[in-house]
Enzyme design. Structure first.
Site, mmCIF file in Angstrom:
data_model
loop_
_atom_site.group_PDB
_atom_site.id
_atom_site.type_symbol
_atom_site.label_atom_id
_atom_site.label_comp_id
_atom_site.label_asym_id
_atom_site.label_seq_id
_atom_site.Cartn_x
_atom_site.Cartn_y
_atom_site.Cartn_z
ATOM 1 N N ASP A 18 -49.431 -14.230 48.527
ATOM 2 C CA ASP A 18 -48.416 -13.236 48.687
ATOM 3 C C ASP A 18 -47.375 -13.507 49.899
ATOM 4 O OD1 ASP A 18 -49.496 -12.076 46.574
ATOM 5 O OD2 ASP A 18 -50.749 -10.545 47.937
ATOM 6 N N ASP A 29 -2.944 -10.457 27.398
ATOM 7 C CA ASP A 29 -4.551 -11.057 27.628
ATOM 8 C C ASP A 29 -5.560 -9.898 27.510
ATOM 9 O OD1 ASP A 29 -3.660 -13.440 27.713
ATOM 10 O OD2 ASP A 29 -3.448 -13.531 29.975
ATOM 11 N N GLY A 34 -15.451 -17.862 26.189
ATOM 12 C CA GLY A 34 -15.878 -17.869 24.907
ATOM 13 C C GLY A 34 -14.920 -17.852 23.751
ATOM 14 N N LEU A 35 -13.705 -17.423 24.146
ATOM 15 C CA LEU A 35 -12.665 -17.776 23.119
ATOM 16 C C LEU A 35 -12.101 -19.305 23.228
ATOM 17 C CD1 LEU A 35 -10.420 -16.328 21.237
ATOM 18 C CD2 LEU A 35 -9.151 -15.914 23.391
#
Length: 537
Positions: free
Chosen positions: A36, A292, A428-429
């Site tokens: 721990d 954009d 991603g684009l």
């Protein structure tokens, strides 16, 4: 078995360690077995400070238990001699709590001069957030004393703590805005505060509590005992920040008039909040109307995290970026009612309240949103299904504890979040464009495992000629399938033309359509029929 997987909240003694590591002159001693002692490791790895964690583990071993010995008194003496703290906080971990030892008696045997505060909490019912809130509230109750108000308008910033999500930058952002208004910072607590700072908390005119998870109990105590006023809103986003600043000015002027103090605060020109003093404090308002960002309008977003960030991010994404919220949730059950109240009218269905990351992973895979704002768990889950994800809430990893200035709050924070949304989705684009037009020689990672299914392996016992014939023959429906359909080469080729961020969902829809309508082989024609059945052109 839950501990074998990721968990969103740490243990109670992890929360205690966060408070101890936040306060100057305070040291935590954990009465715990060797396994721990991870609190020190977490702080050492993630906290970007030159100081060692203010925590020590007094290790309990099997031999100690067998011999009836206890190392805690010796550990306390060593901590006093080495660190010379003003206060030592003693707490048992979940493992040693089972021993039901009298910590008060054990601590008394140490015979040290340093004040010791024993914080006992049930670690099987209380987790990190609640333990941290409880300890900080207890310390404020113990040390806060009656004070004369400062002559000039001042505030306490209550809630930032060690290992908090971007809290160091958040504090800087709040300090910048207060300096622009001419408001003094009395105390920031628990982050970087000492016990003397806790004593002078009541000297401030107003408490600012930007986080739902930490600071409410302390602020409520200061209200009840010293008559202080508090603000609990989170200034995340342009609209919430403007509202927050106006309310702050109004409250401080009212408190000054009530107490005979000179206060004539006014909202300065917005350019005063910018870095150069001449331009707009944030680029978000005009940026959202640019070409954009117009493409983000009505994109679907899913949000998951703690209470504060879930509420704030849902409102920011919808109200300021125009995105559609397809779902949201939190892992904090005790704050779920507040989150539901705050997000009334924002969500298409019920708020998700769960501590199981697998549930969220399944929801993301089913919805396939355009953007996910979540924790590091969602980042891992999204990577598997190729969904853009930005981390906006704890729990986090080392890449979210940065040296630079990346606030979430205020005008500066709005720019940071908008940039993150834009770059996360923009990449991603970019990948889709590369998929569509070719990589032009770029070494872009392709999913090599998704090979085109060989017709020869379509079904057991089927010859290569039969499989090839099935792949090229016109698609004909039949009885619903009990097995899985096979993808033909032309079907796979058409599937790859679908943007990657909806490709997985399109594949699932096509396979479902094929099974329901008896198409054993999925050809390009079956893909087109699926699209038509779903209303596509």
């Amino acid at each position: 078995m839950r501990l074998a997987y990721w968990i969103y909240e740490g243990t109670a003694h992890h929360g205690i360690g966060r408070i101890a590591n936040s306060l100057k002159g305070v040291h935590a001693v954990f009465h715990a077995p060797l396994g721990d002692d991870y609190v020190n490791v977490i702080h050492t790895m993630l906290e970007r400070t030159p100081n060692f964690p203010r925590a020590t583990t007094s290790v309990v071993t099997g031999r100690d238990l067998a011999q009836g010995t206890n190392r805690l008194p010796d550990t306390l003496r060593q901590v006093e001699e080495r660190f010379k703290p003003e206060l030592i906080i003693v707490s048992a971990s979940c493992s040693t709590t089972l021993l039901q030892e009298n910590l008060q008696l054990i601590v008394g045997n140490a015979n040290i001069d340093t004040e010791v505060f024993i914080y006992e909490v049930n670690p099987f019912r209380v987790q990190e957030t609640e333990a941290a809130e409880g300890l900080f509230t207890a310390l404020v109750k113990k040390y806060a004393e009656k004070q004369d108000l400062t002559e000039e308008p001042s505030i306490n910033i209550i809630g930032p703590a060690s290992l908090g999500f971007h809290v160091r930058s958040d504090v800087t952002s709040l300090r910048r805005m207060m300096a622009t208004l001419g408001v003094k910072i009395n105390v920031v607590a628990p982050y970087s505060a000492g016990l003397a700072d806790l004593k002078k908390l009541p000297a401030a005119w107003l408490n600012v509590v930007p986080y739902q998870e930490l600071g409410h109990g302390a602020a409520e105590h200061l209200e009840e005992k010293f008559g202080m006023s508090s603000m609990y809103d989170t200034p995340l986003g342009i609209q919430p920040t403007m509202k927050w600043l106006n309310e702050l000015i109004e409250k401080l002027n009212a408190i000054g008039a009530k107490n005979g103090k000179s206060s004539n605060l006014k909202m300065p020109p917005l350019t005063a909040f910018s870095f150069d003093g001449m331009s707009a404090p944030s680029g978000v308002p005009w940026f959202t109307h640019s070409a954009d960002m117009e493409s983000f309008s009505m994109k679907r977003a899913f949000v998951f995290g703690d209470a504060t960030r879930t509420v704030a991010m849902v409102k920011f994404l919808r109200d300021e970026l125009g995105m559609e919220i397809c779902g949201a949730g939190t892992y904090l059950h005790k704050h779920a009612a507040w989150v539901r109240e705050q997000l009334a009218g924002y969500l298409p269905d019920d708020l998700i309240v769960t501590e199981e990351f697998q549930e969220i992973a399944k929801r993301i895979e089913a919805d396939m949103p355009d953007l996910v704002c979540g924790t590091q768990m969602e980042r891992h889950s999204c990577r598997k299904v190729d969904v853009p994800c930005m981390v906006t809430s704890a729990p986090t990893h080392i890449e979210n504890h940065l040296l630079g200035y990346y606030p979430m709050l205020g005008f500066d924070g709005a720019d940071v979040i908008a940039d993150r949304v834009y770059t996360t989705s923009k990449l991603g684009l970019e990948k889709h464009l590369i998929d569509f037009f070719g990589d032009a020689g770029l070494e872009y990672e392709e999913e090599q495992q998704e090979k085109v299914a060989e017709p020869a392996l379509a079904t057991a016992g089927e010859t290569a000629g039969q499989a090839t014939e099935a792949a090229t023959a016109p698609a004909t429906p039949g009885a619903p399938l009990t097995g899985e359909p096979v993808w033909a080469a032309d079907g796979e080729a058409m599937l790859k033309k679908i943007p990657f961020f909806v490709r997985k969902k399109a594949k699932l829809n096509t396979e479902t359509f094929a099974k329901e309508n008896g198409y054993a082989t999925i050809t390009a024609e079956v893909v087109r029929l699926t699209k038509e059945s779903l209303g596509g052109g």
